[in-house]
Scaffold this active site. Structure first.
Site, PDB file in Angstrom:
ATOM      1  N   ASP A 276      -4.119   5.734   3.647  1.00  0.00           N
ATOM      2  CA  ASP A 276      -2.765   5.255   3.944  1.00  0.00           C
ATOM      3  C   ASP A 276      -1.794   6.358   4.338  1.00  0.00           C
ATOM      4  O   ASP A 276      -0.780   6.089   4.975  1.00  0.00           O
ATOM      5  CB  ASP A 276      -2.199   4.519   2.730  1.00  0.00           C
ATOM      6  N   ASP A 300       2.964   6.631   3.805  1.00  0.00           N
ATOM      7  CA  ASP A 300       2.971   5.489   2.887  1.00  0.00           C
ATOM      8  C   ASP A 300       3.766   5.845   1.639  1.00  0.00           C
ATOM      9  O   ASP A 300       4.974   5.988   1.708  1.00  0.00           O
ATOM     10  CB  ASP A 300       1.536   5.062   2.569  1.00  0.00           C
ATOM     11  N   ASP A 304       1.249   7.045  -5.547  1.00  0.00           N
ATOM     12  CA  ASP A 304       0.733   5.691  -5.772  1.00  0.00           C
ATOM     13  C   ASP A 304      -0.383   5.759  -6.809  1.00  0.00           C
ATOM     14  O   ASP A 304      -1.263   6.620  -6.725  1.00  0.00           O
ATOM     15  CB  ASP A 304       0.184   5.085  -4.480  1.00  0.00           C
ATOM     16  N   ARG A 356      11.505   1.507  -4.438  1.00  0.00           N
ATOM     17  CA  ARG A 356      10.286   1.779  -5.216  1.00  0.00           C
ATOM     18  C   ARG A 356      10.356   3.105  -5.970  1.00  0.00           C
ATOM     19  O   ARG A 356       9.602   4.023  -5.712  1.00  0.00           O
ATOM     20  CB  ARG A 356       9.041   1.760  -4.335  1.00  0.00           C
TER      21      ARG A 356
END
Length: 478
Positions: A276, A300, A304, A356
């Protein structure tokens, strides 16, 4: 009788003070052993030398008290008692002592404080209130004690030891010519090895990775002492491994890569589909600590963690110029993420961020003592019933009147998210920021989303002042 009570009391306090001073000198000279040592050996009760020493010390203490009292007679009505600088061996009375026994208590306090300071890993506390930094940053010899960092972790990822128990490997080559057969001296060669390694850098360098840097277990990448950028190519993948520490790296402008062969260990390489473009991708891994990195502008996410990853701490990082900053949880339907526990502490979420910070699914998330100075949509979001424990953060809302809310329940009806356990405790909400709590606040749920004691939100500026990559030079504290 009444006229004799005062002097008798002073003599008794003088003796106690003298013994206390004697003990203080012995403790300091004995290096924290707890035994008072003297030129003739250890002090033992009942010996002639001990009695002589105590007598002489008591006599000196009496003279000190008498002289001090005489000098301060003119201010005898003052109740204030000051103590000398904390590093002095004995207290100095700077104001009148109403209660002479205060002198003895001050000496005992000096002993306790001195002992406490010596027990801080051998170094004085930096006093920032940041428990990670106060653990190691004061040491001017940090470059010879690098692996001590592994003992300074906090939160759910606190047991990540990385390469603490292995050798130090020095990256000398910034190249990444062959992801299947990497050259010795490169970062890729180091991270794929089977044994624990503590990886450092010989000089400043920019590393542009052709393919994902697939890490093996028990590795630390430690950028302290060099200006190291991983940029303009692939970035870090922590997949199905454990005990990884990433510290002191600039990671930015990461791009999607893949459809290529990449080595993951000395004995295995395989085909990788398209990645990603995350800065740090944590996939099915545990005991991971990302600390003091500067992350920005990737294709991205910046960090994560998905597919059952857990026992993670993301701390002291500086996040800037990015849209979807941090995703924690693979999908609403991936139930293995219910065991996920992540600590997000002491980070600075800075300019150019949109959303986020983090966005959570299913698990338990402790968001503690972070500084949020920018967001465009929201700061903390989630779906699939995560437990979010927000404590002692500073949230500065943007000027946009429609983006003041810290929280966002993603694509979920209020009748559903009303039961999710999200709480704000001791947060500082500025410029109209507001946090929408929910849930009944079940103690069992929040205990699984609590990983360290939160400091007051008033300390956030100090705690996060060193967020991001530090400027560390050999021979001086960072």
């Amino acid at each position: 009788m009444a006229g004799e009570a005062g002097p008798a009391r002073w003599r008794w306090v003088a003796l106690l003070g003298a013994v206390s001073v004697l003990l203080l000198v012995g403790v300091l000279a004995g290096g924290g052993s707890g035994l008072a040592t003297f030129p003739g050996g250890r002090l033992r009760a009942g010996t002639t030398s001990a009695a002589t020493t105590v007598t002489r010390a008591a006599s000196g203490a009496r003279r000190w008290l008498r002289d001090s009292t005489s000098r301060l007679a003119s201010t005898a009505t003052s109740a204030r008692t000051d103590v000398a600088d904390e590093d002095a061996d004995v207290p100095t009375v700077a104001g009148a002592v109403r209660d002479p026994e205060t002198v003895v208590s001050q000496v005992h306090m000096s002993i306790r404080n001195s002992t406490a300071r010596r027990n801080l890993g051998g170094y004085l506390s930096c006093g920032t209130g940041n428990p990670i930094d106060d653990c190691w940053r004061c040491d001017p010899d940090w470059h010879n004690n690098r692996q001590r960092l592994a003992d300074c972790g906090i939160g759910f990822g606190r047991n990540a030891i990385g390469g603490r128990d292995g050798k130090i490997y020095v990256v000398t080559d910034s190249g990444d010519d062959d992801p299947v057969t990497p050259k010795k001296g490169t970062l890729r060669y180091a991270v794929i090895q089977d044994e624990p390694l503590w990886i450092i850098f010989k000089r400043d360098m920019v590393i542009t990775l052709k393919q994902e840097l697939i890490m093996n277990s028990f590795k630390t990448i430690d950028g302290r002492g060099a200006n190291v950028h991983i940029a303009n190519g692939a970035c870090l993948t922590i997949q199905y491994v454990t005990n990884v520490i990433i510290h002191g790296l600039h990671i930015h402008d990461c791009r999607p890569t893949g459809n290529a062969m990449v080595r993951s260990s000395p004995s295995h390489y395989g085909w990788r589909t398209m990645a990603d473009g995350d800065a740090v991708s944590i996939f099915g891994s545990s005991h991971v600590w990302v600390d003091h990195c500067s992350l920005s502008n990737c294709a991205d996410g910046l960090v994560d963690a998905i597919m059952g990853s857990t026992a993670i701490t993301v701390s002291n990082n500086y996040f800037t110029h990015h849209n979807e900053v941090m995703l924690l949880g693979h999908s609403d339907s991936y139930l293995k993420d219910k065991a996920m526990q992540v600590t997000i502490a002491f980070n600075h979420f800075g300019e150019g961020l949109i959303q986020r910070m983090p966005r959570c699914r299913h698990g338990y998330f402790h968001v503690v003592n972070n500084d949020y100075t920018h967001w465009e949509m929201y700061a903390i979001g989630g779906s699939a019933e995560p437990t979010i424990n927000s404590q002692g953060n500073r949230y500065l809302a943007p000027t946009n009147p429609f983006a003041k809310e810290v929280t966002k329940r993603v694509e979920t009806a209020q009748t559903t998210w009303n039961g999710w356990n999200w709480r704000s405790e001791g947060d500082l909400l500025l410029n109209g920021a507001f946090f929408t709590p929910s849930g009944a606040g079940a103690s069992a749920s929040y205990s699984r989303a609590s990983s360290l004691g939160a400091k007051s939100s008033s300390m956030v500026g100090t705690i996060t002042s060193g967020a991001g990559v530090l400027s560390c030079h050999k021979g001086s504290s960072c």
